[in-house]
Each structure stands twice: as C-alpha cells, then as structure tokens.
Write an enzyme that holds these catalytic residues in place. Structure first.
Site, PDB file in Angstrom:
ATOM      1  CB  SER A  35      -0.904   0.015   1.240  1.00 48.53           C
ATOM      2  OG  SER A  35      -1.560   1.260   1.385  1.00 48.53           O
TER       3      SER A  35
ATOM      4  CE1 TYR B 291      -4.544  -2.114   4.795  1.00 45.49           C
ATOM      5  CE2 TYR B 291      -3.706   0.097   4.348  1.00 45.49           C
ATOM      6  CZ  TYR B 291      -4.164  -1.135   3.894  1.00 45.49           C
ATOM      7  OH  TYR B 291      -4.234  -1.386   2.539  1.00 45.49           O
TER       8      TYR B 291
END
Length: 284
Positions: A175, A188
């Site tokens: 990500s 995350y």
C-alpha cells in the site's frame, strides 16, 4: 472511475459491492487477454470483490484457473466465480478467516486439490480500521490487523511453497500507506510496511528456486473496504487527495498483477514494488 467524487456512505464490514455509489469497475470489461497465463494455476486471497476480483478476472482472461479465499461475503464471491467461469476457466471460492493459521493451510490444500498445484500466489486480503488518536489503538485491533495482514501472509506462503514450481510467482499487495505511513490507519500502514519488506526478503531467499516475489502497492482504490471501514466521512470524496484528484478503480490496478504473474513480461523482476498511486511519487 467517474471524475465525480463518491458521496458520503457507509456499510457494515467487510462490505459489499452492490450498495456502493458509484459502482466500482472491477470486472475487467474491455480487457483482452493474450494467453499470458495459459494453463497457469492461481491462488488469490481476498478475491470476492475489489482489486482481488479484478485480478481474478484478468488472470482468467489470460488463461489461468483460480481458487480464491474470502471472509464472508458469499454473494460477491459467487459473482467472482461467475465472472471467471464466463472466460471458460475454473473458479472456486473458499470461505474463511486468514487470521486462523489452520484456515491458511486449508486454503492452500484446497487450491492444490482443485488445481493440481499453484503457479501464482497472490497475497491480497487485508483489513483496516482507522483511529482518531494513537492511544485509541487497542491491543485487540492491533493483533487482528497483524494476524490478517501479516501472519496470514506468512502462513499462506509457508504452506504454499512446497507446491510452487520453478518459474512460479508470488505477488504481495502492499500500500502507499506502507511507503509513507498514515496518521489514522497506523496499524494498517505498519502491517503493509511489514509485508512489503517480507516480499523483498522472500525474493532473496527464493531466487535460487526460480520463484519471483514482487509487490504491488496501490494508492487509493474504490472498493467495498472503503465505505465499510472509513465510514461516511472517509468515503466522501475518497481519493481526491491524490495528484490525479480521484481514486482508482480496481480494473486500473489489476494489470500490475498480470505483469508480475507473467514470466513473459517480468522474468527479470523480483524484489520489486510497483506503485500505482495516481501520481504520488515516493523517493526510494
């Protein structure tokens, strides 16, 4: 995706495609395969919707058969099965939680049973939950995030390795948040940094076996995870902060996975990170 920003919206986790406004493009309509993955066998975690679905359909259009894992969204998973079968390829969805080590083993074993082996492993499934302040991050949430996003990847790769032959490909979803952090998605972002480093480490250790390991690290992408985890405030205008001024659709991200899956296209690539981020440039 439409240039119009998404309106405020929310739905229960892990989210469904049908209620989303606008509807994400995740079916690879108009994509024409050219046999890049003919006869290949792919296991994908998290392919019931979003990027995972688009990857499954793109792989099928390139000639691959698919087994995929999903958490609980049966209707979305069945739709993915149908999209793959439309291409004349085999598709099997397996329901379960990647935070459970025994399920990771079961998923791999099911893929081997259904397909006869695994040529391509895509580690895509992940979870996220924002917090307003670092001190709001509970131990329970932290462990859940790392169990799904990190431990699930370790367990699945470890189980699958004995079935992946020379010339195989492992693709891990990172990500943009794993590259530069995120003030509200702290656990995350940290988990994504961990698996991105894992892809680099695996690339080194598996090079002698002829197995390539690479990472795709997208920027904002409009998927069911967004309204089901970020809520109305986070979903409204999602992606407008990117230099392109919008989020990507899953269909725009899936070709990166085809590139890394295809030995014809990426035989000299391992330990690399491809970052489709809508123009956000990160210094290496």
């Amino acid at each position: 995706m439409s240039e119009t920003s998404p309106p405020a919206q929310s739905q229960p986790y892990p989210g469904r495609t049908e209620p989303m406004d606008p509807q994400p493009r995740d079916e690879m309509r108009g994509y024409e395969g050219r046999g890049l993955l003919k006869g290949k066998r792919a296991l994908i975690t998290g392919a019931d919707s979003g990027i995972g679905r688009a990857v499954a359909v793109a792989f099928a259009k390139e000639g691959a058969d698919i087994v995929f894992g999903y958490l609980s969204e049966d209707a979305d998973a069945q739709h993915t099965v149908g999209l793959v079968q439309e291409q004349g390829r085999k598709a099997v969805g397996v329901r379960g939680d990647l935070a459970d080590e025994s399920f990771c083993a079961h998923l791999v074993n099911r893929a081997v049973e259904e397909l006869g082996g695994i040529d391509i492993l895509v580690e895509h499934a992940a979870t996220q939950a924002p917090v307003d302040d670092f001190t709001d991050l509970s131990t329970e949430q932290l462990r859940r995030t790392f169990d799904v996003n990190v431990m699930g990847v370790f367990w699945t790769v470890r189980e699958a390795l004995e079935h992946i032959p020379e010339g195989g490909s492992i693709i891990i979803t990172g990500s943009i948040n794993g590259l530069r952090g995120n003030k509200s998605l702290i656990d995350y972002a940290s988990s994504k940094a961990a698996v991105m480093n894992l892809s680099h480490s695996l690339a080194q250790t598996l090079m002698d076996r002829g197995i390539r390991v690479n990472c795709v690290a997208p920027g904002p992408v409009w998927t069911p995870l967004i309204p089901s985890t970020l809520g109305e405030k986070g979903a409204e205008g999602f992606g407008k902060q990117s230099p392109m001024g919008r989020a990507a659709d899953p269909d725009e991200i899936a070709p990166s996975y085809v590139f890394f899956a295809s030995e014809r296209l990426s035989s000299y690539y391992t330990g690399e990170t491809l970052a489709p981020t809508g123009g956000e440039i990160q210094a290496s």
